[in-house]
Design a protein around this motif. Sequence first.
Motif, PDB file in Angstrom:
ATOM      1  N   VAL A 244       0.858  -1.203   0.000  1.00 40.63           N
ATOM      2  CA  VAL A 244       0.000   0.000   0.000  1.00 40.63           C
ATOM      3  C   VAL A 244       0.890   1.247   0.000  1.00 40.63           C
ATOM      4  CG1 VAL A 244      -1.869   1.235   1.178  1.00 40.63           C
ATOM      5  CG2 VAL A 244      -1.820  -1.259   1.216  1.00 40.63           C
TER       6      VAL A 244
ATOM      7  N   GLN B 105       0.410   3.608  -3.158  1.00 41.62           N
ATOM      8  CA  GLN B 105      -0.729   4.471  -2.832  1.00 41.62           C
ATOM      9  C   GLN B 105      -0.746   5.778  -3.632  1.00 41.62           C
ATOM     10  OE1 GLN B 105      -0.925   6.874   0.629  1.00 41.62           O
ATOM     11  NE2 GLN B 105       0.932   6.058   1.533  1.00 41.62           N
ATOM     12  N   GLU B 106       0.444   6.378  -3.863  1.00 37.78           N
ATOM     13  CA  GLU B 106       0.441   7.671  -4.575  1.00 37.78           C
ATOM     14  C   GLU B 106      -0.086   7.506  -5.996  1.00 37.78           C
ATOM     15  OE1 GLU B 106       4.260   7.472  -3.050  1.00 37.78           O
ATOM     16  OE2 GLU B 106       4.443   9.656  -2.839  1.00 37.78           O
ATOM     17  N   ARG B 107       0.364   6.430  -6.660  1.00 38.93           N
ATOM     18  CA  ARG B 107      -0.066   6.202  -8.037  1.00 38.93           C
ATOM     19  C   ARG B 107      -1.560   5.857  -8.102  1.00 38.93           C
ATOM     20  NH1 ARG B 107       4.852   2.402 -10.077  1.00 38.93           N
ATOM     21  NH2 ARG B 107       5.624   2.497  -7.951  1.00 38.93           N
TER      22      ARG B 107
ATOM     23  N   ARG C 220      -3.955   6.494  -5.818  1.00 33.73           N
ATOM     24  CA  ARG C 220      -4.808   7.624  -5.410  1.00 33.73           C
ATOM     25  C   ARG C 220      -4.790   8.721  -6.478  1.00 33.73           C
ATOM     26  NH1 ARG C 220      -2.205   9.263  -0.254  1.00 33.73           N
ATOM     27  NH2 ARG C 220      -3.756  10.897  -0.152  1.00 33.73           N
ATOM     28  N   GLY C 221      -3.607   8.939  -7.076  1.00 35.33           N
ATOM     29  CA  GLY C 221      -3.495   9.945  -8.142  1.00 35.33           C
ATOM     30  C   GLY C 221      -4.364   9.579  -9.332  1.00 35.33           C
TER      31      GLY C 221
ATOM     32  N   ASP D 163     -10.531   8.808  -2.741  1.00 32.75           N
ATOM     33  CA  ASP D 163      -9.947   8.146  -1.575  1.00 32.75           C
ATOM     34  C   ASP D 163     -10.648   6.809  -1.301  1.00 32.75           C
ATOM     35  OD1 ASP D 163      -7.918   8.882   0.556  1.00 32.75           O
ATOM     36  OD2 ASP D 163      -9.586   8.151   1.762  1.00 32.75           O
TER      37      ASP D 163
ATOM     38  N   ALA E  75      -9.689   4.332  -4.022  1.00 35.10           N
ATOM     39  CA  ALA E  75      -8.325   3.816  -3.855  1.00 35.10           C
ATOM     40  C   ALA E  75      -8.290   2.738  -2.770  1.00 35.10           C
ATOM     41  CB  ALA E  75      -7.378   4.960  -3.512  1.00 35.10           C
ATOM     42  N   GLN E  76      -9.047   2.950  -1.690  1.00 34.04           N
ATOM     43  CA  GLN E  76      -9.109   1.924  -0.632  1.00 34.04           C
ATOM     44  C   GLN E  76      -9.692   0.627  -1.191  1.00 34.04           C
ATOM     45  OE1 GLN E  76     -10.827   2.994   3.199  1.00 34.04           O
ATOM     46  NE2 GLN E  76     -10.356   5.122   2.815  1.00 34.04           N
ATOM     47  N   GLU E  77     -10.767   0.775  -1.960  1.00 33.30           N
ATOM     48  CA  GLU E  77     -11.398  -0.408  -2.559  1.00 33.30           C
ATOM     49  C   GLU E  77     -10.422  -1.155  -3.452  1.00 33.30           C
ATOM     50  OE1 GLU E  77     -14.331  -1.804  -2.097  1.00 33.30           O
ATOM     51  OE2 GLU E  77     -14.961  -0.307  -0.639  1.00 33.30           O
TER      52      GLU E  77
ATOM     53  N   PHE F 170      -7.145  -1.332  -3.239  1.00 33.80           N
ATOM     54  CA  PHE F 170      -6.166  -2.094  -2.458  1.00 33.80           C
ATOM     55  C   PHE F 170      -6.816  -3.320  -1.805  1.00 33.80           C
ATOM     56  CE2 PHE F 170      -3.564   1.808  -2.676  1.00 33.80           C
ATOM     57  CZ  PHE F 170      -2.399   1.219  -3.142  1.00 33.80           C
ATOM     58  N   ILE F 171      -8.077  -3.188  -1.435  1.00 36.87           N
ATOM     59  CA  ILE F 171      -8.764  -4.348  -0.840  1.00 36.87           C
ATOM     60  C   ILE F 171      -8.987  -5.430  -1.906  1.00 36.87           C
ATOM     61  CG2 ILE F 171     -10.952  -5.108   0.181  1.00 36.87           C
ATOM     62  CD1 ILE F 171     -10.938  -2.368   1.684  1.00 36.87           C
TER      63      ILE F 171
ATOM     64  N   LEU G 278       1.411  13.995  -7.798  1.00 38.57           N
ATOM     65  CA  LEU G 278       0.663  12.867  -7.230  1.00 38.57           C
ATOM     66  C   LEU G 278       0.331  13.201  -5.771  1.00 38.57           C
ATOM     67  CD1 LEU G 278       2.725   9.851  -8.614  1.00 38.57           C
ATOM     68  CD2 LEU G 278       0.461  10.597  -9.346  1.00 38.57           C
ATOM     69  N   PRO G 279      -0.747  12.654  -5.239  1.00 37.96           N
ATOM     70  CA  PRO G 279      -1.085  12.933  -3.833  1.00 37.96           C
ATOM     71  C   PRO G 279       0.057  12.489  -2.920  1.00 37.96           C
ATOM     72  CG  PRO G 279      -2.809  11.651  -4.907  1.00 37.96           C
ATOM     73  CD  PRO G 279      -1.673  11.705  -5.853  1.00 37.96           C
ATOM     74  N   ALA G 280       0.247  13.232  -1.839  1.00 40.89           N
ATOM     75  CA  ALA G 280       1.341  12.895  -0.907  1.00 40.89           C
ATOM     76  C   ALA G 280       1.039  11.570  -0.210  1.00 40.89           C
ATOM     77  CB  ALA G 280       1.473  14.004   0.124  1.00 40.89           C
TER      78      ALA G 280
ATOM     79  N   PHE H 267      -3.839   6.726   5.368  1.00 41.34           N
ATOM     80  CA  PHE H 267      -4.479   5.947   4.298  1.00 41.34           C
ATOM     81  C   PHE H 267      -4.114   4.466   4.437  1.00 41.34           C
ATOM     82  CE2 PHE H 267      -4.435   3.992   0.102  1.00 41.34           C
ATOM     83  CZ  PHE H 267      -5.709   4.274  -0.347  1.00 41.34           C
ATOM     84  N   VAL H 268      -2.822   4.215   4.698  1.00 38.45           N
ATOM     85  CA  VAL H 268      -2.346   2.830   4.851  1.00 38.45           C
ATOM     86  C   VAL H 268      -3.104   2.158   6.002  1.00 38.45           C
ATOM     87  CG1 VAL H 268      -0.324   1.369   5.299  1.00 38.45           C
ATOM     88  CG2 VAL H 268      -0.054   3.482   3.990  1.00 38.45           C
TER      89      VAL H 268
ATOM     90  N   ARG I 155      -6.018   2.918   7.222  1.00 35.56           N
ATOM     91  CA  ARG I 155      -7.438   2.705   6.886  1.00 35.56           C
ATOM     92  C   ARG I 155      -7.615   1.432   6.051  1.00 35.56           C
ATOM     93  NH1 ARG I 155      -8.214   8.373   5.948  1.00 35.56           N
ATOM     94  NH2 ARG I 155      -8.139   8.026   3.719  1.00 35.56           N
ATOM     95  N   VAL I 156      -6.725   1.259   5.074  1.00 35.60           N
ATOM     96  CA  VAL I 156      -6.833   0.071   4.208  1.00 35.60           C
ATOM     97  C   VAL I 156      -6.625  -1.194   5.039  1.00 35.60           C
ATOM     98  CG1 VAL I 156      -5.765  -1.188   2.287  1.00 35.60           C
ATOM     99  CG2 VAL I 156      -6.118   1.275   2.108  1.00 35.60           C
TER     100      VAL I 156
ATOM    101  N   ARG J 202      -9.550  -1.990   7.292  1.00 37.27           N
ATOM    102  CA  ARG J 202     -10.695  -2.578   6.581  1.00 37.27           C
ATOM    103  C   ARG J 202     -10.442  -4.048   6.255  1.00 37.27           C
ATOM    104  NH1 ARG J 202     -13.047   1.218   1.931  1.00 37.27           N
ATOM    105  NH2 ARG J 202     -14.317  -0.645   1.633  1.00 37.27           N
ATOM    106  N   ILE J 203      -9.191  -4.356   5.888  1.00 40.10           N
ATOM    107  CA  ILE J 203      -8.863  -5.760   5.574  1.00 40.10           C
ATOM    108  C   ILE J 203      -8.996  -6.617   6.840  1.00 40.10           C
ATOM    109  CG2 ILE J 203      -6.962  -7.308   4.917  1.00 40.10           C
ATOM    110  CD1 ILE J 203      -6.085  -5.161   2.912  1.00 40.10           C
TER     111      ILE J 203
ATOM    112  N   MET K 265     -12.532  -7.223   7.695  1.00 41.95           N
ATOM    113  CA  MET K 265     -13.123  -8.123   6.705  1.00 41.95           C
ATOM    114  C   MET K 265     -12.771  -9.592   7.012  1.00 41.95           C
ATOM    115  SD  MET K 265     -12.353  -7.340   2.776  1.00 41.95           S
ATOM    116  CE  MET K 265     -10.790  -8.169   2.848  1.00 41.95           C
TER     117      MET K 265
END
Lengths: 205, 151
Positions: free
Chosen positions: A41, A45-47, A49-50, A63, A66-68, A70-71, B55-57, B62-63, B65-66, B69-70, B73
Amino acid sequence: MPQLPDGAAAFFMSGTGEKIKDFEVILKVLSGNRDAYADIVRRYQERVRGYCLSMLADEALADDAAQEVFIKAYQSLGLFKGNSLFSTWIYRITSNHCVDVLRKLKRKTVSWEALLEKEGEKIEALVAVAPEKIDPGTPELIAKILSHLSEKTREILILREMHGLSYQEIAESLGCSLDAVKSRLKRAREELEMKMRHLLELKDV
Amino acid sequence: MEHQEIRERLLAFRDMELPEGERRDIAFHLETCAECRGVFSRWERAGSALRRTPLPAASEEFVSRVLGRIEAMEEPAEEPVTAGWQLPRWIVMGLGYAFGVFLMFIAIANRQPVLNADSVLLSEMPQHTQWAAAYENPDAGQMFGMSKEEV
């Protein structure tokens, strides 16, 4: 728990750099170390999410998407055969997911003319030959511009122009041939140029 | 190379997807052809506008949160909490219906003939007079104030 497919190990070990790093992490995840997935992740993540932000033009939606992604990638990690880079594999999941989200949304966008009227000066500055600085709102503005292009145009321009993928990598990410990439890219650039024609011509003067 | 052929390869040239020899030919052509240079320049500026998007920082949040969720699940789903032994819903409804039918049969079995002044006087049968009614039902005679002898 996802399983590593047959022959994947040999393929990964034939690669270098990024491929081997990805393989090591994937192997850890598949052997039950869920926390190792954090490395994947972090690395992508940057790629992801971008890409989502450029496709969906909405930060919160991007956002979530992007989470979906990765899941989904975690759930189907066992299906990753290693025939391509992990990056192109995850781009493919991202691209498919964004298209699904866009189809469900069916959101109405502001007309191109209205966008030009409101943000014309900013867009003009964006296509200037040597901009002095990047405006903080640039990603949103670019996403608004892209939202006026077709989905297919948008995804290929994001992968090529914004993420700098080679033709081969784009073909793997979008699941099409090299020739299809070339012709789609040509059409996409024509579509973008047509939209921005008068702004680009203004700068020619 | 022909002018049109150059135009076709201009995109691949821009994307650095041409072999070195062809790149050199196109670079030379661009130096001498203002029209192709104009096309190339427009593509370059439109494309570079897109490339300017940062690109977003990276975000540790975020890490988390992912992974959160996993984790959620993969946790086994909790058994739903039940409040002891319960009758199936259809049995409760069936019993209620059967009880209603039972009450209806009892009511029919104990039914009394209804006879009052209105039902006799407003009878649809003209010959069915108060005397006839009183004869058939002695209680009716009392109701109309008649004795048995009168009937």
